[in-house]
Design a protein around this motif. Structure first.
Motif, mmCIF file in Angstrom:
data_model
loop_
_atom_site.group_PDB
_atom_site.id
_atom_site.type_symbol
_atom_site.label_atom_id
_atom_site.label_comp_id
_atom_site.label_asym_id
_atom_site.label_seq_id
_atom_site.Cartn_x
_atom_site.Cartn_y
_atom_site.Cartn_z
ATOM 1 N N CYS A 167 0.829 -1.207 0.000
ATOM 2 C CA CYS A 167 0.000 0.000 0.000
ATOM 3 C C CYS A 167 0.866 1.259 0.000
ATOM 4 C CB CYS A 167 -0.941 0.000 1.203
ATOM 5 S SG CYS A 167 -2.231 -1.256 1.092
ATOM 6 N N GLY A 168 2.043 1.175 0.610
ATOM 7 C CA GLY A 168 2.977 2.301 0.590
ATOM 8 C C GLY A 168 3.429 2.622 -0.826
ATOM 9 N N ILE A 169 3.627 1.600 -1.634
ATOM 10 C CA ILE A 169 3.992 1.816 -3.041
ATOM 11 C C ILE A 169 2.840 2.497 -3.766
ATOM 12 C CG2 ILE A 169 4.508 0.624 -5.216
ATOM 13 C CD1 ILE A 169 6.022 -1.478 -3.441
ATOM 14 N N ARG A 170 1.602 2.060 -3.488
ATOM 15 C CA ARG A 170 0.412 2.684 -4.088
ATOM 16 C C ARG A 170 0.349 4.171 -3.734
ATOM 17 N NH1 ARG A 170 -4.213 0.862 -0.783
ATOM 18 N NH2 ARG A 170 -3.543 2.656 0.441
ATOM 19 N N ALA A 171 0.527 4.486 -2.453
ATOM 20 C CA ALA A 171 0.444 5.881 -2.004
ATOM 21 C C ALA A 171 1.576 6.718 -2.591
ATOM 22 C CB ALA A 171 0.458 5.938 -0.477
ATOM 23 N N ALA A 172 2.779 6.161 -2.634
ATOM 24 C CA ALA A 172 3.914 6.895 -3.197
ATOM 25 C C ALA A 172 3.712 7.154 -4.687
ATOM 26 C CB ALA A 172 5.213 6.127 -2.955
ATOM 27 N N ALA A 173 3.104 6.207 -5.395
ATOM 28 C CA ALA A 173 2.832 6.395 -6.818
ATOM 29 C C ALA A 173 1.864 7.560 -7.058
ATOM 30 C CB ALA A 173 2.271 5.111 -7.425
ATOM 31 N N LYS A 174 1.057 7.883 -6.048
ATOM 32 C CA LYS A 174 0.135 9.026 -6.132
ATOM 33 C C LYS A 174 0.808 10.326 -5.687
ATOM 34 C CE LYS A 174 -4.014 6.307 -5.059
ATOM 35 N NZ LYS A 174 -5.082 6.146 -4.038
ATOM 36 N N GLY A 175 2.081 10.256 -5.302
ATOM 37 C CA GLY A 175 2.818 11.444 -4.899
ATOM 38 C C GLY A 175 2.826 11.731 -3.411
ATOM 39 N N HIS A 176 2.472 10.754 -2.587
ATOM 40 C CA HIS A 176 2.458 10.948 -1.137
ATOM 41 C C HIS A 176 3.697 10.307 -0.513
ATOM 42 C CE1 HIS A 176 -1.553 12.507 -1.507
ATOM 43 N NE2 HIS A 176 -1.888 11.437 -2.209
ATOM 44 N N PHE A 177 4.199 10.977 0.506
ATOM 45 C CA PHE A 177 5.401 10.494 1.163
ATOM 46 C C PHE A 177 5.256 10.625 2.672
ATOM 47 C CE2 PHE A 177 6.474 11.906 -3.077
ATOM 48 C CZ PHE A 177 7.036 10.752 -3.588
ATOM 49 N N ILE A 178 6.134 9.979 3.391
ATOM 50 C CA ILE A 178 6.123 9.992 4.848
ATOM 51 C C ILE A 178 6.648 11.328 5.350
ATOM 52 C CG2 ILE A 178 7.122 8.914 6.911
ATOM 53 C CD1 ILE A 178 7.248 6.294 5.270
ATOM 54 N N GLY A 179 6.041 11.829 6.415
ATOM 55 C CA GLY A 179 6.477 13.060 7.052
ATOM 56 C C GLY A 179 6.671 12.832 8.544
ATOM 57 N N ALA A 180 6.910 13.914 9.260
ATOM 58 C CA ALA A 180 7.097 13.828 10.712
ATOM 59 C C ALA A 180 5.756 13.546 11.382
ATOM 60 C CB ALA A 180 7.674 15.132 11.238
ATOM 61 N N PRO A 181 5.725 12.590 12.314
ATOM 62 C CA PRO A 181 4.461 12.286 12.981
ATOM 63 C C PRO A 181 4.009 13.429 13.890
ATOM 64 C CG PRO A 181 6.219 10.878 13.837
ATOM 65 C CD PRO A 181 6.805 11.712 12.748
ATOM 66 N N VAL A 182 2.713 13.680 13.889
ATOM 67 C CA VAL A 182 2.076 14.577 14.847
ATOM 68 C C VAL A 182 0.991 13.729 15.487
ATOM 69 C CG1 VAL A 182 0.664 16.641 15.162
ATOM 70 C CG2 VAL A 182 2.556 16.677 13.532
ATOM 71 N N GLY A 183 1.179 13.341 16.724
ATOM 72 C CA GLY A 183 0.263 12.418 17.380
ATOM 73 C C GLY A 183 0.914 11.055 17.524
ATOM 74 N N ASP A 184 0.138 10.103 17.994
ATOM 75 C CA ASP A 184 0.620 8.744 18.238
ATOM 76 C C ASP A 184 0.641 7.959 16.934
ATOM 77 O OD1 ASP A 184 1.094 6.134 18.987
ATOM 78 O OD2 ASP A 184 -0.575 6.014 20.396
ATOM 79 N N PRO A 185 1.819 7.622 16.393
ATOM 80 C CA PRO A 185 1.890 6.924 15.114
ATOM 81 C C PRO A 185 1.394 5.479 15.154
ATOM 82 C CG PRO A 185 4.091 7.215 16.008
ATOM 83 C CD PRO A 185 3.151 7.937 16.922
ATOM 84 N N TRP A 186 1.121 4.942 16.341
ATOM 85 C CA TRP A 186 0.630 3.570 16.461
ATOM 86 C C TRP A 186 -0.895 3.505 16.429
ATOM 87 C CZ3 TRP A 186 3.643 -0.554 15.877
ATOM 88 C CH2 TRP A 186 5.014 -0.362 15.971
ATOM 89 N N THR A 187 -1.556 4.648 16.458
ATOM 90 C CA THR A 187 -3.022 4.662 16.448
ATOM 91 C C THR A 187 -3.543 4.224 15.082
ATOM 92 O OG1 THR A 187 -3.093 6.439 18.080
ATOM 93 C CG2 THR A 187 -5.057 6.138 16.737
#
Length: 184
Positions: A120-140
């Protein structure tokens, strides 16, 4: 699954982005609304989800009203949401009062980093989305709930962090959930 939103939750005060009311009850009114709980602002899938819902809503005038919830301050939301959907309405829920009320839990290691998540990360990256700095609990874990008034008519159970329904075809499924059950 929650089937009814308690009055104590509906009457909680809200602050955030592009809001019309000062409590959840006022914000929802009696209009069918898709509640979207995002994991955190650095999440590639949350960025994808906000953009996908925004694009689907702009294409379809019959798209239901959408209300996002995020773990951050109203100021952080006002900076973040316009990058993905400038008209998004969003509730700042840094203490996770709404997340907890709707039963959203922490994800497991496999729900955050399993093989399906990477695909799914490949799918999202293909749409131009990338990981950024977390704001909040990243495990939620994220959450989707279709509500009208105090009733929950539909929800999506996320199998993992990157799992989500097809947001373009979602309105038909949601409209069907509001239909009364046939009498026997």
């Amino acid at each position: 699954m929650m089937t009814q939103i308690p009055d104590t939750v509906l009457d909680l005060p809200i602050d955030g982005v592009n809001l019309r009311g000062t409590t959840l009850r006022q914000e929802l009114g009696n209009e069918p609304t898709l509640l979207v709980f995002v994991r955190h602002f650095g999440c590639i899938f949350c960025r994808e989800m906000i953009a996908d819902i925004g694009n689907a809503a702009q294409k379809n005038p019959a798209y239901p009203s959408v209300l996002f919830f995020f773990q951050g301050t109203a100021e952080q939301g006002k900076e973040f949401f316009p990058r993905f959907w400038k008209d998004a309405r969003a509730v700042a829920d840094l203490p996770k009062n709404f997340y907890n009320a709707f039963g959203l839990e922490k994800g497991s290691l496999s729900q955050m980093f399993g093989p399906e998540v990477w695909a799914c990360g490949i799918r999202a990256a293909a749409k131009g989305h990338f990981i950024g700095a977390p704001v909040g609990d990243p495990w939620t874990m994220p959450g989707l709930f279709y509500v009208q008034g105090n009733r929950v008519h539909w929800s999506h159970h996320f199998r993992h962090a990157g799992d989500h329904p097809d947001f373009e075809t979602l309105p038909e499924k949601l409209a069907a959930s509001l239909q009364p059950a046939p009498s026997l």
